[in-house]
Design an enzyme around this catalytic site. Structure first.
Site, PDB file in Angstrom:
ATOM      1  N   GLY A   5       0.830  -1.209   0.000  1.00 37.62           N
ATOM      2  CA  GLY A   5       0.000   0.000   0.000  1.00 37.62           C
ATOM      3  C   GLY A   5       0.862   1.255   0.000  1.00 37.62           C
ATOM      4  O   GLY A   5       1.817   1.338   0.759  1.00 37.62           O
ATOM      5  N   ALA A  16      15.433  10.584  -0.571  1.00 32.93           N
ATOM      6  CA  ALA A  16      16.563  10.492   0.364  1.00 32.93           C
ATOM      7  C   ALA A  16      17.509   9.360  -0.040  1.00 32.93           C
ATOM      8  O   ALA A  16      18.739   9.528  -0.010  1.00 32.93           O
ATOM      9  CB  ALA A  16      16.037  10.261   1.784  1.00 32.93           C
ATOM     10  N   ARG A  66       1.042  -5.307  -5.946  1.00 30.40           N
ATOM     11  CA  ARG A  66       1.085  -6.508  -5.125  1.00 30.40           C
ATOM     12  C   ARG A  66       1.263  -7.679  -6.084  1.00 30.40           C
ATOM     13  O   ARG A  66       0.675  -7.696  -7.163  1.00 30.40           O
ATOM     14  CB  ARG A  66      -0.190  -6.644  -4.298  1.00 30.40           C
ATOM     15  CG  ARG A  66      -0.287  -5.528  -3.255  1.00 30.40           C
ATOM     16  CD  ARG A  66      -1.340  -5.782  -2.216  1.00 30.40           C
ATOM     17  NE  ARG A  66      -1.146  -4.917  -1.060  1.00 30.40           N
ATOM     18  CZ  ARG A  66      -1.981  -3.929  -0.705  1.00 30.40           C
ATOM     19  NH1 ARG A  66      -3.036  -3.678  -1.423  1.00 30.40           N
ATOM     20  NH2 ARG A  66      -1.724  -3.211   0.362  1.00 30.40           N
ATOM     21  N   ASP A  97       4.667  -4.693   6.159  1.00 38.93           N
ATOM     22  CA  ASP A  97       5.196  -5.990   6.612  1.00 38.93           C
ATOM     23  C   ASP A  97       5.232  -7.035   5.502  1.00 38.93           C
ATOM     24  O   ASP A  97       6.153  -7.857   5.450  1.00 38.93           O
ATOM     25  CB  ASP A  97       4.459  -6.496   7.860  1.00 38.93           C
ATOM     26  CG  ASP A  97       2.973  -6.708   7.612  1.00 38.93           C
ATOM     27  OD1 ASP A  97       2.439  -6.107   6.654  1.00 38.93           O
ATOM     28  OD2 ASP A  97       2.355  -7.467   8.380  1.00 38.93           O
ATOM     29  N   THR A 119       4.113   2.587   5.628  1.00 32.87           N
ATOM     30  CA  THR A 119       2.705   2.174   5.673  1.00 32.87           C
ATOM     31  C   THR A 119       1.965   3.115   6.614  1.00 32.87           C
ATOM     32  O   THR A 119       2.523   3.551   7.620  1.00 32.87           O
ATOM     33  CB  THR A 119       2.538   0.716   6.174  1.00 32.87           C
ATOM     34  OG1 THR A 119       1.164   0.510   6.531  1.00 32.87           O
ATOM     35  CG2 THR A 119       3.383   0.404   7.398  1.00 32.87           C
ATOM     36  N   ILE A 120       0.709   3.384   6.278  1.00 34.59           N
ATOM     37  CA  ILE A 120      -0.053   4.282   7.165  1.00 34.59           C
ATOM     38  C   ILE A 120      -0.458   3.572   8.454  1.00 34.59           C
ATOM     39  O   ILE A 120      -0.861   4.206   9.412  1.00 34.59           O
ATOM     40  CB  ILE A 120      -1.321   4.855   6.476  1.00 34.59           C
ATOM     41  CG1 ILE A 120      -2.296   3.747   6.087  1.00 34.59           C
ATOM     42  CG2 ILE A 120      -0.938   5.702   5.277  1.00 34.59           C
ATOM     43  CD1 ILE A 120      -3.686   4.273   5.739  1.00 34.59           C
ATOM     44  N   ASP A 121      -0.352   2.229   8.468  1.00 32.32           N
ATOM     45  CA  ASP A 121      -0.912   1.465   9.597  1.00 32.32           C
ATOM     46  C   ASP A 121      -0.102   1.537  10.895  1.00 32.32           C
ATOM     47  O   ASP A 121      -0.616   1.193  11.960  1.00 32.32           O
ATOM     48  CB  ASP A 121      -1.059  -0.011   9.202  1.00 32.32           C
ATOM     49  CG  ASP A 121      -2.168  -0.230   8.189  1.00 32.32           C
ATOM     50  OD1 ASP A 121      -2.921   0.722   7.920  1.00 32.32           O
ATOM     51  OD2 ASP A 121      -2.273  -1.351   7.671  1.00 32.32           O
ATOM     52  N   ASP A 123       2.190  -0.419  11.872  1.00 31.76           N
ATOM     53  CA  ASP A 123       2.139  -1.759  12.465  1.00 31.76           C
ATOM     54  C   ASP A 123       3.431  -2.544  12.274  1.00 31.76           C
ATOM     55  O   ASP A 123       3.423  -3.766  12.191  1.00 31.76           O
ATOM     56  CB  ASP A 123       0.959  -2.547  11.877  1.00 31.76           C
ATOM     57  CG  ASP A 123       1.082  -2.719  10.369  1.00 31.76           C
ATOM     58  OD1 ASP A 123       1.929  -2.050   9.748  1.00 31.76           O
ATOM     59  OD2 ASP A 123       0.327  -3.532   9.804  1.00 31.76           O
ATOM     60  N   MET A 163      -8.844   2.947   8.406  1.00 28.18           N
ATOM     61  CA  MET A 163      -8.012   1.833   7.944  1.00 28.18           C
ATOM     62  C   MET A 163      -7.228   1.211   9.088  1.00 28.18           C
ATOM     63  O   MET A 163      -7.075   1.817  10.157  1.00 28.18           O
ATOM     64  CB  MET A 163      -7.079   2.283   6.833  1.00 28.18           C
ATOM     65  CG  MET A 163      -7.739   2.214   5.471  1.00 28.18           C
ATOM     66  SD  MET A 163      -6.564   2.519   4.158  1.00 28.18           S
ATOM     67  CE  MET A 163      -7.538   2.067   2.728  1.00 28.18           C
ATOM     68  N   ARG A 165      -5.806  -2.865   8.834  1.00 28.23           N
ATOM     69  CA  ARG A 165      -6.230  -4.244   8.609  1.00 28.23           C
ATOM     70  C   ARG A 165      -6.037  -5.097   9.857  1.00 28.23           C
ATOM     71  O   ARG A 165      -6.880  -5.859  10.246  1.00 28.23           O
ATOM     72  CB  ARG A 165      -5.409  -4.827   7.462  1.00 28.23           C
ATOM     73  CG  ARG A 165      -6.205  -5.586   6.484  1.00 28.23           C
ATOM     74  CD  ARG A 165      -5.361  -6.093   5.354  1.00 28.23           C
ATOM     75  NE  ARG A 165      -4.189  -5.258   5.069  1.00 28.23           N
ATOM     76  CZ  ARG A 165      -3.361  -5.458   4.060  1.00 28.23           C
ATOM     77  NH1 ARG A 165      -3.583  -6.447   3.241  1.00 28.23           N
ATOM     78  NH2 ARG A 165      -2.325  -4.686   3.853  1.00 28.23           N
ATOM     79  N   ALA A 180     -13.175  11.128  20.300  1.00 26.10           N
ATOM     80  CA  ALA A 180     -14.284  10.192  20.059  1.00 26.10           C
ATOM     81  C   ALA A 180     -14.686   9.510  21.364  1.00 26.10           C
ATOM     82  O   ALA A 180     -13.868   9.355  22.267  1.00 26.10           O
ATOM     83  CB  ALA A 180     -13.862   9.148  19.033  1.00 26.10           C
ATOM     84  N   ARG A 205     -27.064  11.426  30.585  1.00 24.95           N
ATOM     85  CA  ARG A 205     -26.580  12.744  31.006  1.00 24.95           C
ATOM     86  C   ARG A 205     -26.724  13.768  29.862  1.00 24.95           C
ATOM     87  O   ARG A 205     -25.951  14.694  29.702  1.00 24.95           O
ATOM     88  CB  ARG A 205     -25.172  12.705  31.571  1.00 24.95           C
ATOM     89  CG  ARG A 205     -24.149  12.060  30.706  1.00 24.95           C
ATOM     90  CD  ARG A 205     -22.806  11.996  31.386  1.00 24.95           C
ATOM     91  NE  ARG A 205     -21.813  11.512  30.440  1.00 24.95           N
ATOM     92  CZ  ARG A 205     -21.148  12.265  29.606  1.00 24.95           C
ATOM     93  NH1 ARG A 205     -21.319  13.553  29.579  1.00 24.95           N
ATOM     94  NH2 ARG A 205     -20.266  11.739  28.774  1.00 24.95           N
ATOM     95  N   LYS A 207     -26.290  13.741  26.751  1.00 18.98           N
ATOM     96  CA  LYS A 207     -25.339  13.862  25.647  1.00 18.98           C
ATOM     97  C   LYS A 207     -26.083  13.502  24.366  1.00 18.98           C
ATOM     98  O   LYS A 207     -26.674  12.434  24.274  1.00 18.98           O
ATOM     99  CB  LYS A 207     -24.191  12.891  25.877  1.00 18.98           C
ATOM    100  CG  LYS A 207     -23.021  13.116  24.990  1.00 18.98           C
ATOM    101  CD  LYS A 207     -21.857  12.282  25.475  1.00 18.98           C
ATOM    102  CE  LYS A 207     -20.719  12.280  24.491  1.00 18.98           C
ATOM    103  NZ  LYS A 207     -20.392  13.532  23.890  1.00 18.98           N
ATOM    104  N   GLU A 216     -10.845  -0.920  10.733  1.00 20.76           N
ATOM    105  CA  GLU A 216     -11.411  -1.881   9.765  1.00 20.76           C
ATOM    106  C   GLU A 216     -11.132  -3.333  10.152  1.00 20.76           C
ATOM    107  O   GLU A 216     -11.909  -4.232   9.824  1.00 20.76           O
ATOM    108  CB  GLU A 216     -10.901  -1.589   8.340  1.00 20.76           C
ATOM    109  CG  GLU A 216      -9.540  -2.135   8.054  1.00 20.76           C
ATOM    110  CD  GLU A 216      -9.066  -1.923   6.618  1.00 20.76           C
ATOM    111  OE1 GLU A 216      -7.954  -1.427   6.470  1.00 20.76           O
ATOM    112  OE2 GLU A 216      -9.790  -2.260   5.679  1.00 20.76           O
ATOM    113  N   HIS A 243     -10.082   4.859   1.045  1.00 17.29           N
ATOM    114  CA  HIS A 243      -8.773   5.218   0.488  1.00 17.29           C
ATOM    115  C   HIS A 243      -8.444   6.701   0.533  1.00 17.29           C
ATOM    116  O   HIS A 243      -7.335   7.081   0.148  1.00 17.29           O
ATOM    117  CB  HIS A 243      -8.654   4.673  -0.938  1.00 17.29           C
ATOM    118  CG  HIS A 243      -8.406   3.198  -0.941  1.00 17.29           C
ATOM    119  ND1 HIS A 243      -9.416   2.279  -0.817  1.00 17.29           N
ATOM    120  CD2 HIS A 243      -7.263   2.483  -0.989  1.00 17.29           C
ATOM    121  CE1 HIS A 243      -8.915   1.056  -0.809  1.00 17.29           C
ATOM    122  NE2 HIS A 243      -7.605   1.154  -0.915  1.00 17.29           N
TER     123      HIS A 243
END
Ligand code: ADP
Ligand code: F6P
Length: 313
Positions: A5, A16, A66, A97, A119-121, A123, A163, A165, A180, A205, A207, A216, A243
């Protein structure tokens, strides 16, 4: 090479790697379309200008892909031959990964490979942050802030699917940053009745609105929204960010992270290292064997999860 991704900051990492290598008088090539392009020989010589005007752009100029074929020994041999035919003796793989697993295979085939976490995850073990996480986090925060306006105006409950996974970092960090009320992440099992109780406590109360962030990896926010509709008298609305979280101009943090990690990967190759994954821990550049990084299970900071609950009672 970039693989898996795309993530904002990959271009800064490519820049760089190329500039640091040219600074040291190395010949540099760009591999297009990840392992797929590597097997097919989609490889071009790179010079200073090849990476001009890209530091601020999202996505990856090398494109990404991929490939199932690369998971086979035949595919890997094809890739190795493409490198050997060009006299390329070091490879920097920027990706997540899955891309690291591929990089580890290339090391087994004798290619000096270094992994850069893109990766944005967030992880990947062996680094506090992956390239793209900060930008995606800020994109999500902007989206939640906007949805909050409508949630408040219409006194509604919203579920927002982000996102991740297998990882809840984007959900956890964005929930904390956007205030949140409830977070559902794959690392911590949830009970729908607990979510209902939280909503009911909020209603008691007075809210009038509530924001539930769903990673996800937990499952579909649409289905969870349906369940909540049945178990409460609410009419929850669901937004799947999808996305739009992956693209966009990289943040300052991601550009600096990518520049440091990309250059460090070249430094390691220059001193004959291979099979390493670079990272940043406590603002220091670090490296670990890729195989070791892959063995470590991704964990979240549970104290942050608790904090989010304490702050959204
Ligand atoms: P990411 O790097 O973002 O996690 P993927 O999981 O899709 O993305 O992995 C990117 C690519 O890495 C895959 O399409 C495949 O070509 C390669 N790859 C993934 N796992 C392996 C593996 N076990 N062996 C060899 N290559 C792999
Ligand atoms: O690995 C990054 C990631 O953004 C995951 O969070 C998400 O599940 C996946 O990529 C989506 O991949 P695709 O672009 O193939 O739908």
């Amino acid at each position: 090479m970039t693989s898996g991704g795309d993530s904002p900051g990959m271009n800064a990492a490519i820049r760089a790697v190329v500039r640091k290598a040219l600074f040291h008088d190395l010949d540099v090539f760009g591999v297009y379309r990840g392992y797929l392009g590597l097997m097919e020989g989609d490889i071009q010589p790179f010079h200073l200008g090849s990476v001009g005007d890209i530091i601020h752009r999202g996505g990856t100029i090398l494109h990404s892909a991929r490939s199932e074929e690369f998971k086979t020994s035949e595919g890997q041999k094809r890739a190795v031959k493409q490198l050997q035919d060009r006299g390329i003796d070091g490879l920097v793989v920027i990706g997540g990964d899955g891309s690291y697993r591929g990089a580890d295979k290339l090391v087994e085939h004798g290619i000096a490979t270094i992994g850069v976490p893109g990766t944005i995850d967030n992880d990947i073990a062996g680094t506090d942050y992956t390239i793209g996480f900060d930008t995606a986090l800020n994109t999500i925060i902007q989206a939640i802030d906007k949805i909050r306006d409508t949630a408040t105006s219409h006194e509604r409950t919203f579920l927002i699917e982000v996102m991740g996974r297998h990882a809840g970092d984007l959900a956890l960090w964005s929930s904390l940053a956007a205030g949140a009320e409830t977070i559902l992440i794959p690392e911590i099992p949830y009970d729908i009745d607990e979510v209902v109780k939280r909503l009911e406590r909020g209603t008691k109360r007075e809210k009038k609105h509530s924001i539930i962030v769903v990673a996800e990896g937990v499952g579909s926010a649409i289905e969870i929204g349906e369940e909540l509709k049945i178990k409460t008298n609410l009419e929850p609305r669901v937004t799947v960010l999808g996305h739009l979280q992956r693209g966009g101009q990289p943040s300052g943090f991601d550009r600096v992270l990518a520049s440091r990690l990309g250059a460090y990967a070249v430094e390691l190759l220059l001193v004959g290292k291979k099979g390493l994954a670079v990272g940043l821990e406590y603002n220091r550049l670090v490296h670990y064997p890729i195989a070791e990084v892959l063995q470590q299970e991704h964990t979240i900071d549970e104290s942050m999860y608790e904090l989010s609950h304490h702050l959204s009672i």
